[in-house]
Design a protein around this motif. Structure first.
Motif, PDB file in Angstrom:
ATOM      1  N   SER A 191       0.821  -1.218   0.000  1.00 16.68           N
ATOM      2  CA  SER A 191       0.000   0.000   0.000  1.00 16.68           C
ATOM      3  C   SER A 191       0.854   1.267   0.000  1.00 16.68           C
ATOM      4  O   SER A 191       0.313   2.363   0.068  1.00 16.68           O
ATOM      5  N   GLY A 192       2.162   1.113  -0.020  1.00 20.48           N
ATOM      6  CA  GLY A 192       3.049   2.269  -0.105  1.00 20.48           C
ATOM      7  C   GLY A 192       3.681   2.716   1.196  1.00 20.48           C
ATOM      8  O   GLY A 192       4.476   3.657   1.210  1.00 20.48           O
ATOM      9  N   ALA A 193       3.350   2.059   2.314  1.00 18.82           N
ATOM     10  CA  ALA A 193       3.935   2.454   3.605  1.00 18.82           C
ATOM     11  C   ALA A 193       5.376   1.970   3.673  1.00 18.82           C
ATOM     12  O   ALA A 193       5.649   0.793   3.469  1.00 18.82           O
ATOM     13  N   ARG A 194       6.277   2.866   3.966  1.00 16.91           N
ATOM     14  CA  ARG A 194       7.693   2.516   4.061  1.00 16.91           C
ATOM     15  C   ARG A 194       8.209   2.609   5.495  1.00 16.91           C
ATOM     16  O   ARG A 194       9.118   1.894   5.861  1.00 16.91           O
ATOM     17  N   GLU A 195       7.621   3.499   6.285  1.00 16.83           N
ATOM     18  CA  GLU A 195       8.036   3.662   7.677  1.00 16.83           C
ATOM     19  C   GLU A 195       6.867   3.290   8.574  1.00 16.83           C
ATOM     20  O   GLU A 195       5.782   3.850   8.446  1.00 16.83           O
ATOM     21  N   LEU A 196       7.112   2.341   9.478  1.00 13.45           N
ATOM     22  CA  LEU A 196       6.066   1.840  10.355  1.00 13.45           C
ATOM     23  C   LEU A 196       6.385   2.161  11.802  1.00 13.45           C
ATOM     24  O   LEU A 196       7.549   2.136  12.210  1.00 13.45           O
ATOM     25  N   ALA A 197       5.348   2.464  12.573  1.00 12.13           N
ATOM     26  CA  ALA A 197       5.534   2.892  13.962  1.00 12.13           C
ATOM     27  C   ALA A 197       5.256   1.786  14.973  1.00 12.13           C
ATOM     28  O   ALA A 197       6.011   1.616  15.924  1.00 12.13           O
ATOM     29  N   THR A 198       4.169   1.026  14.782  1.00 10.51           N
ATOM     30  CA  THR A 198       3.721   0.066  15.798  1.00 10.51           C
ATOM     31  C   THR A 198       3.050  -1.118  15.117  1.00 10.51           C
ATOM     32  O   THR A 198       2.390  -0.962  14.095  1.00 10.51           O
ATOM     33  N   ILE A 199       3.193  -2.304  15.740  1.00 16.04           N
ATOM     34  CA  ILE A 199       2.549  -3.516  15.234  1.00 16.04           C
ATOM     35  C   ILE A 199       1.998  -4.316  16.407  1.00 16.04           C
ATOM     36  O   ILE A 199       2.541  -4.259  17.517  1.00 16.04           O
ATOM     37  N   VAL A 200       0.913  -5.047  16.156  1.00 13.49           N
ATOM     38  CA  VAL A 200       0.328  -5.930  17.163  1.00 13.49           C
ATOM     39  C   VAL A 200      -0.293  -7.130  16.459  1.00 13.49           C
ATOM     40  O   VAL A 200      -0.788  -7.016  15.338  1.00 13.49           O
ATOM     41  N   ALA A 201      -0.242  -8.281  17.120  1.00 11.59           N
ATOM     42  CA  ALA A 201      -0.964  -9.475  16.681  1.00 11.59           C
ATOM     43  C   ALA A 201      -1.943  -9.844  17.786  1.00 11.59           C
ATOM     44  O   ALA A 201      -1.622  -9.734  18.972  1.00 11.59           O
ATOM     45  N   VAL A 202      -3.136 -10.270  17.390  1.00 14.56           N
ATOM     46  CA  VAL A 202      -4.198 -10.597  18.338  1.00 14.56           C
ATOM     47  C   VAL A 202      -4.740 -11.982  17.991  1.00 14.56           C
ATOM     48  O   VAL A 202      -5.021 -12.270  16.825  1.00 14.56           O
ATOM     49  N   GLY A 221       2.703 -11.878  21.620  1.00 14.17           N
ATOM     50  CA  GLY A 221       4.015 -11.441  21.152  1.00 14.17           C
ATOM     51  C   GLY A 221       4.436 -12.144  19.874  1.00 14.17           C
ATOM     52  O   GLY A 221       4.009 -13.266  19.605  1.00 14.17           O
ATOM     53  N   PRO A 222       5.274 -11.500  19.083  1.00 17.40           N
ATOM     54  CA  PRO A 222       5.720 -12.094  17.825  1.00 17.40           C
ATOM     55  C   PRO A 222       6.681 -13.266  18.049  1.00 17.40           C
ATOM     56  O   PRO A 222       7.443 -13.288  19.010  1.00 17.40           O
ATOM     57  N   CYS A 223       6.633 -14.229  17.139  1.00 13.53           N
ATOM     58  CA  CYS A 223       7.558 -15.357  17.186  1.00 13.53           C
ATOM     59  C   CYS A 223       8.966 -14.874  16.830  1.00 13.53           C
ATOM     60  O   CYS A 223       9.165 -13.731  16.417  1.00 13.53           O
ATOM     61  N   GLY A 224       9.932 -15.735  16.967  1.00 13.72           N
ATOM     62  CA  GLY A 224      11.322 -15.373  16.691  1.00 13.72           C
ATOM     63  C   GLY A 224      11.546 -14.913  15.266  1.00 13.72           C
ATOM     64  O   GLY A 224      12.266 -13.939  15.018  1.00 13.72           O
ATOM     65  N   ARG A 225      10.941 -15.597  14.301  1.00 15.99           N
ATOM     66  CA  ARG A 225      11.105 -15.201  12.896  1.00 15.99           C
ATOM     67  C   ARG A 225      10.548 -13.803  12.673  1.00 15.99           C
ATOM     68  O   ARG A 225      11.194 -12.963  12.042  1.00 15.99           O
TER      69      ARG A 225
END
Length: 160
Positions: free
Chosen positions: A76-87, A96-100
């Motif tokens: 979608s064109g986003a190059r800089e990301l601030a925050t991520i979450v998995a639910v 929390g994210p896995c090691g990979r």
């Protein structure tokens, strides 16, 4: 072995909005306890735009929801990301994210914050704080030598 405290911060209203967006994604797309789609993820660009993803489980190790969300953001064109979450589905909340995923986040978005459960509750942490002694990798140069300056104490380097 001493317990290592990972610096974290309380969720902002934007973080809570991102968690809710990821929850909506997994709730709308889950297909049962034994189904393929059990995790939703959302990532926020530095401009505030949110992008979602759902995991695609496969016995060969299909992509996690976080990686799908990263791909969605990039496409979608986003190059800089601030925050991520998995639910997780069925009300499991942030996971929390896995090691990979941690390594991918660290390599492509070293300044991103991750929302996940901590001993203090659901909080956000810098990916760098989840990667003690992590190996930096770049497309151009491959795996780099360990650089201790990447892992400075956040209090000392002025970051929350």
């Amino acid at each position: 072995m001493p317990c290592v405290r990972i610096p974290s911060r309380e969720l902002t209203p934007e973080d809570r909005e991102l968690v809710e967006f990821a929850r909506q994604i997994v709730d709308a797309n889950t297909d049962g306890e034994d189904g393929a789609h059990t995790m939703g993820a959302a990532v926020r660009g530095v401009d505030g735009a949110m992008y979602g993803g759902i995991n695609v489980y496969h016995f060969t190790g299909g992509p996690c929801a976080e990686l799908v969300a990263l791909g969605h953001a990039r496409a979608s064109g986003a190059r800089e990301l601030a925050t991520i979450v998995a639910v997780g589905n069925y009300g499991r909340g942030p996971v929390g994210p896995c090691g990979r995923d941690r390594q991918v986040l660290f390599d492509y978005h070293p300044d991103i914050r991750v929302v996940l459960p901590t001993p203090e509750g659901i909080r956000s942490v810098r990916i760098k704080d989840l990667m003690p002694l992590g190996a930096v990798w770049t497309v151009d140069e491959g795996t780099q030598r360990f650089d201790p300056s990447l892992f400075q104490d956040p209090v000392e380097d002025g970051q929350p």
